[in-house]
Design a protein around this motif. Structure first.
Motif, short mmCIF file in Angstrom:
data_model
loop_
_atom_site.label_atom_id
_atom_site.label_comp_id
_atom_site.label_asym_id
_atom_site.label_seq_id
_atom_site.Cartn_x
_atom_site.Cartn_y
_atom_site.Cartn_z
N VAL A 122 34.00 -9.91 14.36
CA VAL A 122 32.95 -8.92 14.13
C VAL A 122 32.69 -8.22 15.46
CG1 VAL A 122 30.55 -8.57 13.43
CG2 VAL A 122 31.93 -10.36 12.31
N PRO A 124 30.25 -6.28 18.07
CA PRO A 124 28.81 -6.43 18.31
C PRO A 124 27.95 -5.40 17.58
CG PRO A 124 30.00 -6.76 20.34
CD PRO A 124 31.01 -6.28 19.33
N LEU A 127 26.21 -4.88 12.51
CA LEU A 127 25.09 -5.75 12.16
C LEU A 127 25.18 -6.27 10.74
CD1 LEU A 127 22.19 -3.84 13.94
CD2 LEU A 127 23.58 -5.75 14.78
N SER A 129 27.91 -7.10 9.04
CA SER A 129 28.83 -8.25 9.00
C SER A 129 28.21 -9.46 9.70
CB SER A 129 30.16 -7.89 9.65
OG SER A 129 30.88 -7.04 8.79
N ASP A 130 27.49 -9.23 10.79
CA ASP A 130 26.81 -10.34 11.47
C ASP A 130 25.85 -11.02 10.49
OD1 ASP A 130 25.91 -11.74 14.08
OD2 ASP A 130 24.05 -10.94 13.23
N ARG A 131 25.05 -10.24 9.78
CA ARG A 131 24.10 -10.80 8.80
C ARG A 131 24.83 -11.52 7.68
NH1 ARG A 131 21.30 -5.85 9.75
NH2 ARG A 131 22.32 -4.96 7.93
N ARG A 134 26.22 -14.92 9.03
CA ARG A 134 25.10 -15.84 9.33
C ARG A 134 24.48 -16.36 8.03
NH1 ARG A 134 23.83 -16.17 14.53
NH2 ARG A 134 24.62 -14.54 15.91
N GLN A 146 30.29 -18.47 18.07
CA GLN A 146 30.86 -17.18 18.42
C GLN A 146 31.49 -17.23 19.81
OE1 GLN A 146 26.75 -15.49 17.49
NE2 GLN A 146 28.06 -13.69 17.47
N TYR A 166 33.89 -15.30 14.91
CA TYR A 166 32.87 -16.13 14.26
C TYR A 166 33.60 -17.28 13.59
CZ TYR A 166 29.17 -12.54 14.54
OH TYR A 166 28.23 -11.64 14.96
#
Length: 176
Positions: A122, A124, A127, A129-131, A134, A146, A166
């Motif tokens: 992912v 930075p 957001l 994909s981060d969510r 997670r 990470q 990730y």
């Protein structure tokens, strides 16, 4: 390979493996995402043929693809699914399609191959994909770690963000 569509908790949406004919739609959805590195249309056709058992496609009530998750089993890490791309058509974003796709794919891969963990990269700035990852880790009671896998300097063009790896696991999904 599983061919039957899976049920989805989202009304009118079914989730199942990719079919070669889905390649053009997956390319269209990826192009419209605004976040993904777009591959050639040919690569999406090949992906839907050669990696159908590690790809999930969400379809609306008419059977038209509205989202997808592409992945593959890492040859040097048995039980690890690498998620290559996740994309959902704009009109369906925020409705839970991506999370349902990832859950359905991980369940299918677990049943067919066993699954100990998921990896993905992912940037930075991504957001959503981060969510997504997670949230998946929380739902499955797994740790998420990470680390930078490919720094921005590794890319041949300037401006590409670093790709952060990730790792989610361990997952309690042995082969059935």
């Amino acid at each position: 390979m599983t061919t039957a569509p899976l049920t989805s908790p989202i009304d009118g949406v079914s989730i199942g493996p990719a079919r070669p004919a889905d390649g053009a739609d997956l390319w269209r959805i990826a192009r419209g995402s605004g976040e993904l590195d777009l591959n050639s249309p040919y690569s999406y056709l090949l992906w839907c043929r050669d990696f159908a058992d590690t790809t999930a496609v969400a379809r609306d009530a008419s059977g038209r693809p509205i989202g997808f998750v592409t992945g593959y089993l890492r040859p040097d890490a048995p039980g690890t699914l690498f998620v290559w791309q996740v994309a959902v058509e704009g009109s369906h974003r925020g409705s839970g399609v991506a999370g349902n796709l990832l859950d359905a794919l991980s369940d299918r891969v677990a049943a067919e191959h066993g699954l100990r963990g998921i990896e993905s990269t992912v940037t930075p700035g991504n957001l959503a994909s981060d969510r997504l990852f997670r949230s998946f880790a929380r739902r499955h009671g797994a740790e998420l770690t990470q680390e930078v896998l490919f720094p921005s300097a590794a890319f041949p063009t300037t401006g590409h963000e670093s790709e952060v790896l990730y790792r989610i696991g361990p997952l309690d999904h042995p082969a059935s």
